[in-house]
Design a protein around this motif. Structure first.
Motif, PDB file in Angstrom:
ATOM      1  N   ALA A  61      41.159  34.338  33.051  1.00  0.00           N
ATOM      2  CA  ALA A  61      39.912  34.073  32.978  1.00  0.00           C
ATOM      3  C   ALA A  61      40.490  33.693  35.264  1.00  0.00           C
ATOM      4  O   ALA A  61      39.350  34.092  36.478  1.00  0.00           O
ATOM      5  N   LEU A  62      41.875  33.288  35.421  1.00  0.00           N
ATOM      6  CA  LEU A  62      42.294  33.613  36.638  1.00  0.00           C
ATOM      7  C   LEU A  62      41.991  34.496  37.766  1.00  0.00           C
ATOM      8  O   LEU A  62      40.880  35.021  37.986  1.00  0.00           O
ATOM      9  N   ALA A  63      42.419  35.776  37.304  1.00  0.00           N
ATOM     10  CA  ALA A  63      42.112  36.732  37.225  1.00  0.00           C
ATOM     11  C   ALA A  63      40.912  37.968  37.166  1.00  0.00           C
ATOM     12  O   ALA A  63      40.982  38.132  38.637  1.00  0.00           O
ATOM     13  N   GLU A  64      40.293  37.188  36.322  1.00  0.00           N
ATOM     14  CA  GLU A  64      38.444  37.561  37.053  1.00  0.00           C
ATOM     15  C   GLU A  64      38.247  36.910  38.450  1.00  0.00           C
ATOM     16  O   GLU A  64      37.309  37.197  38.657  1.00  0.00           O
ATOM     17  N   GLU A  65      38.085  35.822  37.871  1.00  0.00           N
ATOM     18  CA  GLU A  65      38.034  34.378  39.039  1.00  0.00           C
ATOM     19  C   GLU A  65      37.687  35.354  40.630  1.00  0.00           C
ATOM     20  O   GLU A  65      37.815  35.078  41.367  1.00  0.00           O
ATOM     21  N   LEU A  66      39.420  35.648  40.637  1.00  0.00           N
ATOM     22  CA  LEU A  66      39.262  35.152  41.718  1.00  0.00           C
ATOM     23  C   LEU A  66      39.817  37.101  42.627  1.00  0.00           C
ATOM     24  O   LEU A  66      39.976  37.639  42.979  1.00  0.00           O
ATOM     25  N   THR A  67      39.672  38.339  41.681  1.00  0.00           N
ATOM     26  CA  THR A  67      39.087  39.036  41.291  1.00  0.00           C
ATOM     27  C   THR A  67      37.804  39.450  42.120  1.00  0.00           C
ATOM     28  O   THR A  67      37.885  40.005  43.365  1.00  0.00           O
ATOM     29  N   GLU A  68      37.171  39.188  41.832  1.00  0.00           N
ATOM     30  CA  GLU A  68      35.481  38.521  42.339  1.00  0.00           C
ATOM     31  C   GLU A  68      35.243  37.930  43.079  1.00  0.00           C
ATOM     32  O   GLU A  68      34.722  38.538  44.234  1.00  0.00           O
ATOM     33  N   THR A  69      35.841  37.488  43.616  1.00  0.00           N
ATOM     34  CA  THR A  69      35.867  36.362  45.030  1.00  0.00           C
ATOM     35  C   THR A  69      36.771  37.312  45.957  1.00  0.00           C
ATOM     36  O   THR A  69      35.780  37.444  46.756  1.00  0.00           O
ATOM     37  N   VAL A  70      37.879  38.254  45.646  1.00  0.00           N
ATOM     38  CA  VAL A  70      38.413  38.871  46.817  1.00  0.00           C
ATOM     39  C   VAL A  70      37.413  40.486  46.796  1.00  0.00           C
ATOM     40  O   VAL A  70      37.470  41.364  48.045  1.00  0.00           O
ATOM     41  N   HIS A  71      37.501  40.626  45.253  1.00  0.00           N
ATOM     42  CA  HIS A  71      36.964  42.008  45.478  1.00  0.00           C
ATOM     43  C   HIS A  71      35.106  42.761  45.649  1.00  0.00           C
ATOM     44  O   HIS A  71      35.054  43.590  45.448  1.00  0.00           O
ATOM     45  N   GLY A  72      34.879  41.670  45.243  1.00  0.00           N
ATOM     46  CA  GLY A  72      33.380  41.851  44.469  1.00  0.00           C
ATOM     47  C   GLY A  72      32.641  42.036  43.323  1.00  0.00           C
ATOM     48  O   GLY A  72      33.989  42.226  42.424  1.00  0.00           O
ATOM     49  N   LYS A  73      31.852  41.292  42.891  1.00  0.00           N
ATOM     50  CA  LYS A  73      32.099  42.650  41.473  1.00  0.00           C
ATOM     51  C   LYS A  73      32.047  43.153  40.970  1.00  0.00           C
ATOM     52  O   LYS A  73      32.924  44.367  39.740  1.00  0.00           O
ATOM     53  N   GLU A  74      32.139  44.430  41.800  1.00  0.00           N
ATOM     54  CA  GLU A  74      31.872  45.499  41.090  1.00  0.00           C
ATOM     55  C   GLU A  74      33.761  45.947  41.151  1.00  0.00           C
ATOM     56  O   GLU A  74      34.533  47.161  41.064  1.00  0.00           O
ATOM     57  N   GLY A  75      34.631  45.368  42.234  1.00  0.00           N
ATOM     58  CA  GLY A  75      36.172  45.209  42.473  1.00  0.00           C
ATOM     59  C   GLY A  75      36.839  45.122  41.234  1.00  0.00           C
ATOM     60  O   GLY A  75      37.362  45.564  39.907  1.00  0.00           O
ATOM     61  N   LEU A  76      35.723  43.859  41.007  1.00  0.00           N
ATOM     62  CA  LEU A  76      35.962  43.689  39.009  1.00  0.00           C
ATOM     63  C   LEU A  76      35.644  44.305  38.182  1.00  0.00           C
ATOM     64  O   LEU A  76      37.526  44.543  37.345  1.00  0.00           O
ATOM     65  N   GLN A  77      35.088  45.047  38.059  1.00  0.00           N
ATOM     66  CA  GLN A  77      34.674  45.868  37.313  1.00  0.00           C
ATOM     67  C   GLN A  77      35.535  47.113  37.397  1.00  0.00           C
ATOM     68  O   GLN A  77      35.998  47.289  36.131  1.00  0.00           O
TER      69      GLN A  77
END
Length: 415
Positions: free
Chosen positions: A295-311
């Motif tokens: 949950a934390l990894a997904e939240e912070l990755t989207e915050t820093v890298h955006g939705k495309e980066g998270l995907q």
């Protein structure tokens, strides 16, 4: 709970110049600032706590000032151990612009409490030596400055006047922002406590006792073993995707140790306390599922890298877990195996010979054993053919072959 109590619950309050006064003041909108010196052209995850703190203040209705230290970055905040290497003006200005662009992704520059971006080079660079000494140097007693932790720790080894003067320059930032924007609060990590109190003291001496300002620090994040948070195997994990991919960023947080995840969740997640408590409850019941880390990894990755980066991060993670290496494109392969051993071989090289050259196996006998018992996979597919040759047809992108030994040991062969 109110905003100040929530910060304490999250473990984001260590030292405060006036705790009761600040708690009361935060019932009304306040302008606050945090500074970031451009010692590199990117911030890293060790900076996330302070960046997200500015975001928390804005979300609570306060106005954040994001300060880039274009001037102080040329001096260097004293370290506990040794003198910093001075950067050139060109390097500092380049780094400052890069960091300014990074920070703009975290706070909003719209609305009633829109954020303000500032660079202290604007007011410090034009300051004359005479004005510096007469108007501001007079506000500081040398004994008072020597008592600061960062200075005191360096007295035996030695500290230059350049770094000794850093706290005065940072105090000038607080004074300038107070005068121009009515900024009444400075936040920072616990290592900034000496600088924060100097700023409060300068404003009091120059503006008088009625000029009420505050300083508050948060504890530096460390892992349960006492090591510094923000590094993966000795390397910084950067916020710039060109330095650290979204997959690398995601993996850092998804692999946080069980002993650290509750602390990290409270300090870094923007979820409400109730949501965090629910995650902690699930984690305590079934820690092996690592739901809190994910949950934390997904939240912070989207915050820093955006939705495309998270995907992208999730796609690479899933492909490696399932062995579907062929689902990845060239860039994703590079991101996934950035730190894997890379070996150059000729086209049509026998697999056994390749394993020897790549030091996957110590001998031909061992290589045959690995192949026979199914320990070797080529691009995610198990290979038990002792006569297999590696050719262009085996590559993923015309040059890259991914060989895995066991479950986690990856080797990149380039033809």
């Amino acid at each position: 709970m109110n905003f100040f109590d929530e910060l304490k619950w999250r473990g984001l309050v260590k030292d405060v110049t006036d705790a009761e006064g600040l708690k009361e003041r935060l019932n009304q909108p306040i302008t606050c600032y945090c500074g970031f010196d451009p010692t590199a052209d990117s911030l890293h995850i060790g900076h996330l706590q302070q960046i997200l703190l500015l975001k928390r203040y804005q979300k609570a209705g306060h106005r954040p000032i994001v300060l880039v230290g274009g001037a102080t970055g040329m001096i260097g905040d004293p370290r506990m151990t040794s003198e910093r290497k001075l950067l050139s003006l060109a390097d500092v200005q380049h780094n400052a612009e890069c960091i300014k662009n990074q920070l703009a992704h975290f706070v909003s520059f719209e609305g009633e409490n829109s954020a303000i971006m500032a660079n202290n080079y604007e007011w410090i660079s034009s300051l004359s030596v005479i004005d510096y000494l007469r108007d501001y140097g007079k506000c500081f007693n040398v004994s008072y400055m020597l008592a600061k932790d960062t200075v005191a720790s360096r007295l035996e080894r030695g500290i230059s006047y350049t770094e000794f003067s850093y706290m005065i320059l940072q105090s000038l930032d607080f004074l300038h922002l107070y005068e121009k924007y009515n900024c009444q609060l400075q936040i920072g990590g616990s290592d900034q406590w000496g600088n924060l109190t100097c700023g409060v003291e300068m404003i009091r001496k120059i503006k008088g006792e009625d000029a009420k300002v505050y300083g508050v620090t948060s504890p530096l994040i460390t892992k349960s073993d006492g090591t510094k948070f923000g590094k993966s195997e000795g390397k910084n994990v950067w916020l710039d995707p060109r330095k650290s991919s979204s997959y690398e960023f995601y993996q850092f947080f998804v692999n946080i140790a069980d002993a650290d995840i509750v602390n990290m969740l409270k300090k870094l997640s923007m979820r409400s306390p109730e949501e965090i408590e629910e995650l902690i409850k699930k984690f305590n019941e079934q820690p092996h599922l690592r739901e809190a880390q994910k949950a934390l990894a997904e939240e912070l990755t989207e915050t820093v890298h955006g939705k495309e980066g998270l995907q992208t991060a999730l796609k690479i993670t899933d492909a490696l877990f399932k062995g579907n290496i062929r689902d990845l494109n060239g860039q994703e392969i590079n991101d996934a195996f950035k730190d894997a051993t890379k070996i150059i071989i000729n086209d049509n090289t026998n697999l056994i010979d390749a394993l020897i050259v790549g030091k996957v196996a110590a001998s031909k006998r061992e290589a045959r054993e690995f192949i026979n018992n199914g320990s070797i996979s080529i691009n995610g597919e198990r290979c038990q053919d002792l006569n297999k040759n590696l050719t262009k047809e085996d590559t993923l992108d015309g040059k890259t072959i991914v060989i895995r030994k066991g479950k986690k040991n990856y080797f990149i062969f380039n033809l």
